[in-house]
Design an enzyme around this catalytic site. Sequence first.
Site, PDB file in Angstrom:
ATOM      1  N   HIS A 104      38.085  33.989  44.674  1.00  0.00           N
ATOM      2  CA  HIS A 104      39.448  33.800  45.181  1.00  0.00           C
ATOM      3  C   HIS A 104      39.333  32.876  46.392  1.00  0.00           C
ATOM      4  O   HIS A 104      38.329  32.926  47.115  1.00  0.00           O
ATOM      5  CB  HIS A 104      40.063  35.102  45.715  1.00  0.00           C
ATOM      6  CG  HIS A 104      40.189  36.206  44.712  1.00  0.00           C
ATOM      7  ND1 HIS A 104      39.179  37.076  44.439  1.00  0.00           N
ATOM      8  CD2 HIS A 104      41.253  36.618  43.966  1.00  0.00           C
ATOM      9  CE1 HIS A 104      39.596  37.960  43.546  1.00  0.00           C
ATOM     10  NE2 HIS A 104      40.839  37.709  43.237  1.00  0.00           N
ATOM     11  N   ASP A 107      38.134  34.631  49.408  1.00  0.00           N
ATOM     12  CA  ASP A 107      36.734  35.080  49.441  1.00  0.00           C
ATOM     13  C   ASP A 107      35.874  34.019  50.110  1.00  0.00           C
ATOM     14  O   ASP A 107      34.939  34.329  50.839  1.00  0.00           O
ATOM     15  CB  ASP A 107      36.152  35.285  48.036  1.00  0.00           C
ATOM     16  CG  ASP A 107      36.982  36.216  47.172  1.00  0.00           C
ATOM     17  OD1 ASP A 107      37.659  37.087  47.731  1.00  0.00           O
ATOM     18  OD2 ASP A 107      36.932  36.055  45.929  1.00  0.00           O
ATOM     19  N   HIS A 274      40.866  47.015  32.692  1.00  0.00           N
ATOM     20  CA  HIS A 274      42.319  46.863  32.600  1.00  0.00           C
ATOM     21  C   HIS A 274      42.808  47.246  31.200  1.00  0.00           C
ATOM     22  O   HIS A 274      43.867  47.844  31.035  1.00  0.00           O
ATOM     23  CB  HIS A 274      42.728  45.418  32.898  1.00  0.00           C
ATOM     24  CG  HIS A 274      42.395  44.981  34.295  1.00  0.00           C
ATOM     25  ND1 HIS A 274      42.690  43.729  34.767  1.00  0.00           N
ATOM     26  CD2 HIS A 274      41.797  45.622  35.323  1.00  0.00           C
ATOM     27  CE1 HIS A 274      42.284  43.623  36.023  1.00  0.00           C
ATOM     28  NE2 HIS A 274      41.729  44.757  36.375  1.00  0.00           N
ATOM     29  N   ASP A 310      41.265  52.022  38.170  1.00  0.00           N
ATOM     30  CA  ASP A 310      40.435  50.845  37.944  1.00  0.00           C
ATOM     31  C   ASP A 310      39.126  51.013  38.715  1.00  0.00           C
ATOM     32  O   ASP A 310      39.003  50.565  39.843  1.00  0.00           O
ATOM     33  CB  ASP A 310      41.258  49.652  38.469  1.00  0.00           C
ATOM     34  CG  ASP A 310      40.722  48.318  38.039  1.00  0.00           C
ATOM     35  OD1 ASP A 310      39.903  48.288  37.108  1.00  0.00           O
ATOM     36  OD2 ASP A 310      41.130  47.310  38.632  1.00  0.00           O
ATOM     37  N   ASP A 312      36.108  49.843  38.013  1.00  0.00           N
ATOM     38  CA  ASP A 312      35.249  48.649  38.056  1.00  0.00           C
ATOM     39  C   ASP A 312      33.764  48.981  38.085  1.00  0.00           C
ATOM     40  O   ASP A 312      32.998  48.390  38.854  1.00  0.00           O
ATOM     41  CB  ASP A 312      35.604  47.758  39.269  1.00  0.00           C
ATOM     42  CG  ASP A 312      36.934  47.058  39.112  1.00  0.00           C
ATOM     43  OD1 ASP A 312      37.438  46.956  37.977  1.00  0.00           O
ATOM     44  OD2 ASP A 312      37.473  46.587  40.136  1.00  0.00           O
TER      45      ASP A 312
HETATM   46  C1  XLS Z   1      41.844  43.137  40.015  1.00  0.00           C
HETATM   47  C2  XLS Z   1      41.489  41.951  39.266  1.00  0.00           C
HETATM   48  C3  XLS Z   1      41.049  40.736  40.073  1.00  0.00           C
HETATM   49  C4  XLS Z   1      41.091  39.481  39.258  1.00  0.00           C
HETATM   50  C5  XLS Z   1      41.068  38.225  40.059  1.00  0.00           C
HETATM   51  O1  XLS Z   1      42.048  44.213  39.475  1.00  0.00           O
HETATM   52  O2  XLS Z   1      40.491  42.297  38.345  1.00  0.00           O
HETATM   53  O3  XLS Z   1      39.806  40.950  40.639  1.00  0.00           O
HETATM   54  O4  XLS Z   1      40.056  39.428  38.324  1.00  0.00           O
HETATM   55  O5  XLS Z   1      42.126  38.156  40.936  1.00  0.00           O
HETATM   56 CA    CA Z   2      39.490  45.714  37.882  1.00  0.00          CA
HETATM   57 CA    CA Z   3      39.325  41.060  36.941  1.00  0.00          CA
END
Ligand code: XLS
Ligand code: CA
Ligand code: CA
Length: 440
Positions: A104, A107, A274, A310, A312
């Site tokens: 991003h 970042d 997601h 989420d 991750d």
């Molecule tokens: C957040 C998203 C984000 C996107 C990029 O849940 O996964 O990280 O991949 O903005």
């Molecule tokens: Ca995510």
């Molecule tokens: Ca993502």
Amino acid sequence: MSHKNEFFPKISKIPLEGPESDNPLAFTHYDENRIVAGKTMKEHFRFAVAYWHSFCNENSDPFGVGTRMFPWDKSSDPMENAKYRMDAAFEFITKLGVPYYCFHDRDLAPEGDSISQSEKNLNAMVARAKEMQKVTGVKLLWGTANLFTHPRYMNGAATNPDFTVVCHAAAQVKAALDATVELGGENYVFWGGREGYMHLLNTDMKREIDNMGRFLRAARDYGRKIGFDGTFLIEPKPMEPTKHQYDYDAATVLGFLHEQDLADDFKLNLEANHITLAGHSFAHDVLLAAQSGMLGSIDANRGDAQNGWDTDYFPTNLYDAVDIMMILLEHGGIAPGGFNFDAKIRRNSTDPDDLFIAHIGGMDTFARGLLIAEKIVQNEEYKKLRYGRYSSFDDGPGKEFETGKLTLENLRELAISAGEPEMISGKQERLENLINRFLR
Ligand code: XLS
Ligand code: CA
Ligand code: CA
């Protein structure tokens, strides 16, 4: 890279040691040069490291502060730290041996106190990244703009009810597109951070969705004007942070892209976690997109079967990897997208080598998945059970139906002449057992 700025001094280039290795800092299956189904593993995956989770996310949660050590946060000047962070990122990426990264705008460089100061910060860091890409050979898979952290985006960016916020979002996307083009980015991502609603009572849904379409068309037109010839990607997510996100899942986004005249320039960036949040399996959305010719890229991670958020996690589920690699082998692969590890180590994973171990695990999981998938998709019984089911459409009236030649009355006549259809087993259990045989 100067010794002074080495942030993982105890770790050297991750070697390939093969399936028998017990070394946590070696690959067991990912061999970038190994040819599988006519392509190297490097080309199959086009793995990428996510700048945000790996180098910016301190792993705080709603109940506690961050636990990660950031040796690159050495200075009180955020621009100085951005440079150290970039050194750490490129050191990590090259030691891991991954060809791509994703970022991003925020970042790479801190937001300034005006739009032009933010642009200046970003430009300075982009110039540095360009140099480091040249030295290391690491490439940019995709860039994006963070349109969700700053408080101005609390009601969304492109879908914000306040037009001034929409303009700020546009300024940011313009700069992020400039950065992506300057760095040779192969794709550009839109994840609708807060593009959704918290309550319908204060939301004009139709107006917001149409504004999002207008915003994306303007971004596309600008990108093409400055020479971006890569793919624009939308990343679906059903919820979080908003109660409902407009880019709910692959099917929703495909409809949106066609309705908004964006389908020629946009594809999908599909994130495993997601998709499962939307109530589908990872493979469901990947297959849907692949069969529509709209699969752009993958954010490789995983959720938690017991948790509805989420998480991750790094991807370690071999069954998922096999499913995904079967789809890719049968639908032309992922390029010019890739597999971006949009995943974070746990809050209690605090050793410097944990970040390496997590990525190695993800890469080895998909590499194993590819090797297994290659055998399955060539298996005659699999092909017959999966595709042979549709043989009644391959010729005769079935084919005429698929080519649009038959009317409803014709179909009725055919039903009468054919009589009651035979029962044909779907063979689900046989297929599941067959897949398990290859996972031995
Ligand atoms: C957040 C998203 C984000 C996107 C990029 O849940 O996964 O990280 O991949 O903005
Ligand atoms: Ca995510
Ligand atoms: Ca993502």
